[in-house]
Write an enzyme that holds these catalytic residues in place. Structure first.
Site, short mmCIF file in Angstrom:
data_model
loop_
_atom_site.label_atom_id
_atom_site.label_comp_id
_atom_site.label_asym_id
_atom_site.label_seq_id
_atom_site.Cartn_x
_atom_site.Cartn_y
_atom_site.Cartn_z
CB THR A 31 -0.93 0.00 1.22
OG1 THR A 31 -1.76 -1.16 1.14
CG2 THR A 31 -1.81 1.23 1.26
CG PHE A 35 0.27 4.72 3.66
CD1 PHE A 35 -0.91 4.85 4.36
CD2 PHE A 35 0.82 3.45 3.52
CE1 PHE A 35 -1.54 3.75 4.92
CE2 PHE A 35 0.20 2.34 4.08
CZ PHE A 35 -0.98 2.49 4.78
#
Ligand code: PEP
Ligand code: MN
Length: 681
Positions: free
Chosen positions: A283, A285
């Site tokens: 992921t 960010f």
């Protein structure tokens, strides 16, 4: 023979393992100490931080040595990737965080302790500040955004995309809708585990709960379990927390998919690891702040931006070609809808390079001439660099030379591109194209006086070829006793008249406070001559996504007008039209002296469209038409002309208002001139 039952045969081997681990840690500490010394040296010598060639050599010999000792190459690559990552961050914080060290920073994230967001936030912040950081979890992405905007936190770390699930729309929308800056990024390897209350076994489970995305990512594992139902939960850490106490714990039939850290935090046992279908589940960010924090140019960086292109064929290709030509690598492009303009889009683009690196800076300058709106979201250290790919492949092509070149800061480059051989900027206002190859006639009264007056004016100007309607609602009057305009009421009438006759509307904005109202009612915002030097107003108008007509100040030089336009362009508003409206000279027979030479001069200096206002220059109806024709002949991209259905009743600038006959005469004179220039009107 007597058997020694007191010693386990595993013991000596375990001792050997423990000893190897100790050595491993010592060796790592030695390596990082050396890395730190290299970093210090690079810092004092101002050398670039990333040496891709050196990293490639390190990796090649690392893999060779590993294979010679019977270790698998992919495993060795993975370990080295982590080590190099950590080394880079250490060097980065040496040059970046000198003043930030020791400062306690507060960072908001969505979720709670143990969530992947919390883990990524604490990892990223550990590198940004030596002091302990305060992490604050919030319920929704919007709540995190709000906390950042109102100063509750210094930063917000939000997930923007996942390598399996793709882009996270709510976070992208948050960035588009607020004036926030991207100051860093973090890539987090998501590693799901199955957590259960102590003593519970896999065969006991009937329910597994987690965030829906996590459940989807573990499809193969979950479908291998019979009689287990999946229970969507608000987030992975809360799913783990829910097993901590209460009836669920007593039932002992429920597990949670979460991070190993969340399992530890809530006193759960981990009974299965590596649950995701794909080994790589990352992921990305973004760390957002209220102010930009451009990193040191020696760091490998990324720059993010939002832009809108005009709605015509090839517009996006032209914009992207700018990056290709400047050898700037695009790392992400995504489109976002524009709710106020259905079926038009904002493009969210990330590129490699620092905002101020020579090739990106010149690409961005060039980009401005093919966009109608451009907002730079910030430069920040890159964590997903293409250079990493050489760690994932045995043989990869030589990476491009690093983009960030340290040099003495150049003079800030002007945002306007000189026109030599380059396309002039064109954009559409409603259905009306403005700029190269077109001619725009904006006409209407000086001020909106009543609904009847502005509707009559709209009818009249439309019949005489005007493609936009002007009318002031907030009037900048030299005398405080003169009619000041109808304000909001005037804006409503203007919009109504514009709608009836399908004419986009132009009106003056006098103050920052008036911007929202004018934005709501008008299609083009005019900055009057008296406000050309109002830099606070210009800065605010730089942020809006509506075209601006910038009138030349009464005693402003051409260069000063261009610099005023820079304020708008700098803020990201690229839909700027310059307007010559006459300047103060010693001559008193006209209201101002129309400086028509500014038209060809400006064309040499800027790509922006240039229109002429003969009305305020002349101040006298009889002079307006000849000056209008001369302006068109000089190559103006259009005119803004005051006209009133009943000039004798005008409350403002009566003497210069054209009546219906004058307008018809002007239009007839203009047509052959405009046609001779090959312009479309
Ligand atoms: C106007 O256009 O109504 C106006 C006030 O013009 P300027 O700012 O050029 O005087
Ligand atoms: Mn006027």
């Amino acid at each position: 023979m007597e058997v020694d039952l007191t010693t386990d045969p595993l013991d000596p081997i375990r001792k050997e393992i423990d000893e190897a681990d100790r050595q491993l840690i010592q060796i790592l500490a030695r390596r990082f100490d050396a890395v730190k010394r290299v970093g210090n040296l690079k810092h004092t010598e101002d050398a670039p931080l990333l040496d891709t060639e050196r990293e490639r050599r390190v990796q090649a010999s690392w893999i060779q040595d590993a294979e010679a000792l019977g270790l698998s190459a992919p495993f060795a690559r993975r370990v080295l990737k982590e080590i190099l990552n950590h080394s880079r961050r250490m060097q980065e914080s040496l040059i970046e965080n000198r003043q930030g060290l020791g400062r306690r920073i507060r960072c908001g994230y969505q979720g709670q302790a143990g969530s992947y967001s919390a883990l990524a936030a604490s990892h990223l912040l550990a590198h940004r500040s030596a002091a302990e950081s305060g992490l604050l979890g919030y319920g929704t992405f919007q709540d995190v955004g709000k906390a950042l905007i109102n100063g509750e936190v210094d930063y917000a770390l939000l997930p923007v995309e996942n390598s399996i699930g793709g882009s996270i729309a709510d976070v992208n929308r948050l960035i588009c809708d607020h004036a926030l800056h991207i100051v860093d990024e973090e890539v987090w390897q998501v590693e799901h585990v199955l957590a259960v209350p102590p003593g519970v076994e896999l065969s006991d489970l009937r329910v597994i709960r987690s965030h829906p995305a996590a459940l989807t990512q573990c499809e193969t594992f979950l479908s291998s379990l019979e009689e287990v139902t999946r229970e969507p939960w608000s987030d992975t850490a809360t799913a783990a927390e829910s097993l901590q106490e209460g009836p669920v714990r007593e039932r002992r039939d429920t597990g949670a998919i979460c991070s190993e850290e969340a399992a530890n935090l809530f006193g759960l046992d981990v009974i299965a690891r590596s649950l995701a279908d794909r080994e790589c589940n990352e992921t990305r960010f973004l760390l957002l702040a209220r102010e930009p924090e451009p990193p040191d140019q020696r760091l490998p960086c990324k720059t993010s931006m939002l832009f809108r292109v005009n709605h015509h064929e090839g517009a996006l290709v032209r914009a992207l070609d700018v990056f290709a030509k400047a050898r700037v690598n695009l790392t992400r492009i995504e489109s976002r809808p524009l709710p106020d303009m259905p079926w038009e889009y904002l493009f969210f683009v990330d590129v490699e390079g620092h905002l101020e690196s020579p090739n990106l800076a010149s690409a961005l300058l060039e980009l401005r001439s093919c966009c109608s709106h451009l907002r730079l979201l910030g430069s920040y250290p890159s964590r997903t660099r293409k250079q990493d790919s050489h760690l994932d492949q045995a043989h990869s092509p030589a990476p491009a030379p690093p983009i960030c070149i340290r040099e003495t800061p150049p003079e800030p480059a002007p945002r306007q591109t000189p026109n030599a051989g380059r396309a002039r900027s064109t954009f559409r206002i409603g259905q009306v194209p403005v700029g190269e190859g077109h001619f725009v006639l904006i006409s209407g009264p000086c001020a909106v006086e009543s609904l009847g007056q502005i509707v009559d004016a709209a009818r009249m100007v439309r019949a005489n070829g005007a493609t936009m309607l002007r009318g002031g609602a907030f009037k900048p009057r030299t005398s405080p006793h003169a009619f000041q305009g109808l304000g909001l009421e005037g804006l409503r009438y203007l919009r109504e008249a514009g709608r009836q006759f399908e004419l986009p509307t132009v009106t003056e904005v006098l103050t920052i406070e008036d911007i929202p109202a004018v934005m709501e009612y008008a299609d083009v915002l005019q900055v009057g001559a008296r406000n050309m030097h109002n830099f606070a107003l210009l800065k605010e108008l730089g942020k809006v996504d509506k075209p601006v007509i910038l009138k030349r100040g009464m005693s402003a030089t051409i260069k000063e007008m261009l610099l005023a336009a820079e304020y708008l362009l700098n803020g990201g508003n690229l839909q700027v039209i310059l307007c010559e409206r006459g300047i103060r000279t010693f001559e008193t027979s006209t209201r101002a002296t129309l400086d028509l030479s500014s038209v060809p001069v400006l064309k040499r200096l800027t790509h922006l469209p240039i229109i002429v206002d003969p009305s305020h220059a002349a101040g006298d109806r009889e002079l307006v038409v000849p000056l209008a024709l001369a302006a068109a002949a000089a190559g103006a991209d259009g005119l803004i002309v005051e006209a009133h259905p009943r000039p004798e009743e005008a409350l403002c600038d009566k003497a210069q208002a054209l009546n219906p006959d004058d307008l018809a005469q002007m239009a007839a004179g203009l047509r052959p001139i405009v046609a001779a220039q090959g312009r479309i009107w």
